[in-house]
Write a protein that holds these residues in place. Structure first.
Motif, PDB file in Angstrom:
ATOM      1  N   TYR A  40      -3.140  11.526  35.408  1.00  0.00           N
ATOM      2  CA  TYR A  40      -1.797  12.094  35.276  1.00  0.00           C
ATOM      3  C   TYR A  40      -1.067  12.154  36.613  1.00  0.00           C
ATOM      4  CZ  TYR A  40      -2.101  13.388  30.341  1.00  0.00           C
ATOM      5  OH  TYR A  40      -2.175  13.343  28.976  1.00  0.00           O
ATOM      6  N   GLN A  41      -1.791  12.313  37.687  1.00  0.00           N
ATOM      7  CA  GLN A  41      -1.141  12.343  38.994  1.00  0.00           C
ATOM      8  C   GLN A  41      -0.466  11.003  39.307  1.00  0.00           C
ATOM      9  OE1 GLN A  41      -4.296  13.671  41.613  1.00  0.00           O
ATOM     10  NE2 GLN A  41      -3.605  15.807  41.500  1.00  0.00           N
ATOM     11  N   THR A  42      -0.997   9.926  38.762  1.00  0.00           N
ATOM     12  CA  THR A  42      -0.394   8.611  39.011  1.00  0.00           C
ATOM     13  C   THR A  42       0.954   8.459  38.328  1.00  0.00           C
ATOM     14  OG1 THR A  42      -1.442   7.508  37.107  1.00  0.00           O
ATOM     15  CG2 THR A  42      -2.701   7.586  39.171  1.00  0.00           C
ATOM     16  N   ILE A  43       1.241   9.312  37.354  1.00  0.00           N
ATOM     17  CA  ILE A  43       2.541   9.230  36.675  1.00  0.00           C
ATOM     18  C   ILE A  43       3.406  10.462  36.977  1.00  0.00           C
ATOM     19  CG2 ILE A  43       1.702   7.691  34.865  1.00  0.00           C
ATOM     20  CD1 ILE A  43       1.633  10.128  32.963  1.00  0.00           C
ATOM     21  N   GLY A  44       3.078  11.158  38.042  1.00  0.00           N
ATOM     22  CA  GLY A  44       3.944  12.233  38.509  1.00  0.00           C
ATOM     23  C   GLY A  44       3.722  13.592  37.893  1.00  0.00           C
ATOM     24  N   PHE A  45       2.586  13.778  37.223  1.00  0.00           N
ATOM     25  CA  PHE A  45       2.274  15.091  36.656  1.00  0.00           C
ATOM     26  C   PHE A  45       1.390  15.871  37.624  1.00  0.00           C
ATOM     27  CE2 PHE A  45       4.095  13.347  32.982  1.00  0.00           C
ATOM     28  CZ  PHE A  45       4.139  14.268  31.951  1.00  0.00           C
ATOM     29  N   HIS A  46       1.651  17.164  37.753  1.00  0.00           N
ATOM     30  CA  HIS A  46       0.796  18.008  38.581  1.00  0.00           C
ATOM     31  C   HIS A  46      -0.045  18.902  37.683  1.00  0.00           C
ATOM     32  CE1 HIS A  46       2.985  21.830  38.032  1.00  0.00           C
ATOM     33  NE2 HIS A  46       4.091  21.109  38.086  1.00  0.00           N
ATOM     34  N   ALA A  47      -1.180  19.341  38.192  1.00  0.00           N
ATOM     35  CA  ALA A  47      -2.144  20.103  37.399  1.00  0.00           C
ATOM     36  C   ALA A  47      -2.243  21.538  37.896  1.00  0.00           C
ATOM     37  CB  ALA A  47      -3.514  19.436  37.463  1.00  0.00           C
ATOM     38  N   VAL A  60      -3.453  22.754  32.816  1.00  0.00           N
ATOM     39  CA  VAL A  60      -2.076  22.655  32.336  1.00  0.00           C
ATOM     40  C   VAL A  60      -1.374  21.602  33.182  1.00  0.00           C
ATOM     41  CG1 VAL A  60       0.103  23.859  31.978  1.00  0.00           C
ATOM     42  CG2 VAL A  60      -2.060  25.075  31.626  1.00  0.00           C
ATOM     43  N   LEU A  61      -0.814  20.607  32.505  1.00  0.00           N
ATOM     44  CA  LEU A  61      -0.185  19.474  33.179  1.00  0.00           C
ATOM     45  C   LEU A  61       1.300  19.399  32.845  1.00  0.00           C
ATOM     46  CD1 LEU A  61      -3.025  17.057  32.179  1.00  0.00           C
ATOM     47  CD2 LEU A  61      -2.460  17.502  34.564  1.00  0.00           C
ATOM     48  N   MET A  62       2.130  19.227  33.868  1.00  0.00           N
ATOM     49  CA  MET A  62       3.567  19.034  33.682  1.00  0.00           C
ATOM     50  C   MET A  62       4.071  18.049  34.730  1.00  0.00           C
ATOM     51  SD  MET A  62       5.407  22.676  32.831  1.00  0.00           S
ATOM     52  CE  MET A  62       4.740  23.525  34.256  1.00  0.00           C
ATOM     53  N   HIS A  63       5.140  17.350  34.378  1.00  0.00           N
ATOM     54  CA  HIS A  63       5.776  16.477  35.356  1.00  0.00           C
ATOM     55  C   HIS A  63       6.338  17.329  36.484  1.00  0.00           C
ATOM     56  CE1 HIS A  63       8.603  13.557  37.109  1.00  0.00           C
ATOM     57  NE2 HIS A  63       7.752  12.661  36.634  1.00  0.00           N
ATOM     58  N   HIS A  64       6.265  16.809  37.699  1.00  0.00           N
ATOM     59  CA  HIS A  64       6.661  17.631  38.851  1.00  0.00           C
ATOM     60  C   HIS A  64       8.152  17.945  38.853  1.00  0.00           C
ATOM     61  CE1 HIS A  64       8.583  14.406  41.284  1.00  0.00           C
ATOM     62  NE2 HIS A  64       7.731  13.610  40.679  1.00  0.00           N
ATOM     63  N   GLU A  65       8.950  17.251  38.044  1.00  0.00           N
ATOM     64  CA  GLU A  65      10.377  17.552  37.942  1.00  0.00           C
ATOM     65  C   GLU A  65      10.708  18.398  36.709  1.00  0.00           C
ATOM     66  OE1 GLU A  65      12.509  13.884  38.000  1.00  0.00           O
ATOM     67  OE2 GLU A  65      11.780  13.297  39.993  1.00  0.00           O
TER      68      GLU A  65
END
Length: 374
Positions: A40-47, A60-65
């Motif tokens: 997920y980090q490769t597509i801009g999601f942070h954990a 819990v994962l969400m896009h950083h924006e």
């Protein structure tokens, strides 16, 4: 919308399946979690990692924006298999099916979830930013540490999509039975069964009385079942047993069945049938039912419309098994289960994934998220 190839998905799936991640194997569950965090980090999601001591960590994962996502996607990382199973029968493909421990329940769902969000980032970034992905570690044992987090993450969401596998016919799950587990610990008095049996008080006999009474609480027409699935006791064949134990599984169909059934179980265990024996009752109803309500039907109709645009003939079904969907559904949050790919034989060594459902169900998930975000 460009979806990852089947080959790419299978490569990701193989890595996940070949990691043992039974519910009580914290290290293995956390290894699966780290694999997914890295992806997920490769597509801009942070954990956001919710540390656990006994079970694997929840993630819990969400896009950083992302700001205020209103769609929750839930998937569990644990399986029912013991450590060493992946080495004994690792991921493999036979014809149009893939096999391995947890391949359909639910490691393939992690692949389709990731692939759907990956595709959305290129096709509709705002939709991808409208999603929270919750990865839990203890679904297979009733979510003892994840329940509060699931409910908290579900609060205020427009929809919850639970990534349990679709049924063999591809249907989604719109209702599930709830349930719980109890343990009866019966204490009696030991005695030699040949020399002085009259001095004994059989814990096994007492457990037998309780088993019969508990089973009589079942009402299959009403969707209530009570089953003593494990009983054990005694030390030798010629000794009156001074201890016995029973493990009880219960299932309910509607939430209003819960309190009366719990009370009936307590009443049965309050008084012994065999004099001078005693009973300790532990447990509770831990998972509410997922009831087919107006919110569920409305969400299903949206997904069905999306499926029609993909020429997927979608149906809905009910199942007796539990899942994390019950927790958000019971709070009145629109919830649909079975959004994962198609397969079968969960929890046994013939568990399989229908490979051609990977791309299809990835598209269905991606377009459903897009529709719900519009």
């Amino acid at each position: 919308m460009k979806i990852a190839s089947t080959e790419e998905m299978l490569n990701m799936l193989e890595k996940l399946v070949n990691i043992d991640s039974g519910s009580y194997h914290k290290d293995g569950v956390d290894r699966v979690g780290q694999q997914l965090i890295d992806a997920y980090q490769t597509i801009g999601f942070h954990a956001d990692i919710h540390e656990q001591h006994t079970y694997g960590n929840h993630i819990v994962l969400m896009h950083h924006e992302a700001t205020e996502p209103d769609i929750l996607v839930v998937a569990h990382m644990d399986t029912v298999f013991l450590e060493g199973t992946a080495a004994e029968r690792p991921f493999h493909i036979v014809g149009e099916r893939a096999y391995g421990p947890g391949v359909i329940d639910m490691k393939a769902s992690h692949v389709t979830t990731f692939s759907a969000l990956q595709a959305l980032l290129n096709a509709n970034k705002e939709a991808a930013k409208n999603v929270v992905v919750l990865l839990t570690s203890d679904e297979e044992i009733g979510a003892p540490s994840a329940r509060k987090l699931i409910e908290a993450q579900g609060a205020g969401k427009k929809a919850v999509l639970v990534m349990e596998p679709a049924r063999k016919d591809g249907s989604l799950v719109t209702s599930r039975r709830g349930g719980g587990r109890y343990t009866l610990k019966v204490t009696g008095k030991a005695a030699h069964s040949g020399i002085e049996p009259e001095k004994g008080r059989s814990a096994i006999e007492e457990l037998a009385h309780k088993t019969i009474k508990l089973h009589q609480l079942s009402n299959h027409e009403e969707g209530i079942s009570v089953n003593v699935g494990i009983s054990k006791g005694g030390t030798s064949i010629n000794t009156v047993a001074d201890y016995a134990e029973g493990k009880v599984d219960i299932r309910i169909t509607t939430q209003d069945q819960a309190a009366p059934l719990a009370k009936a179980i307590e009443n049965i265990c309050a008084q012994p049938d065999v004099p001078d024996t005693s009973i300790e009752l532990e447990g509770e109803i831990t998972r509410p039912p997922m009831e087919r309500n107006e919110q569920t039907i409305a969400l299903y109709e949206i997904i069905n419309d999306v499926a029609s645009s993909l020429n997927i003939d979608l149906t809905e079904t009910s199942t007796g098994g539990g899942s994390d969907a019950s927790f958000t559904s019971a709070l009145g949050i629109p919830t649909i289960d079975g959004m994962g790919p198609i397969g079968g034989n969960q929890h046994n060594d013939e568990e399989y994934l229908e490979i051609d459902s990977l791309v299809e169900r990835t598209k269905l998930l991606a377009l459903t998220i897009e529709r719900l975000s519009s």
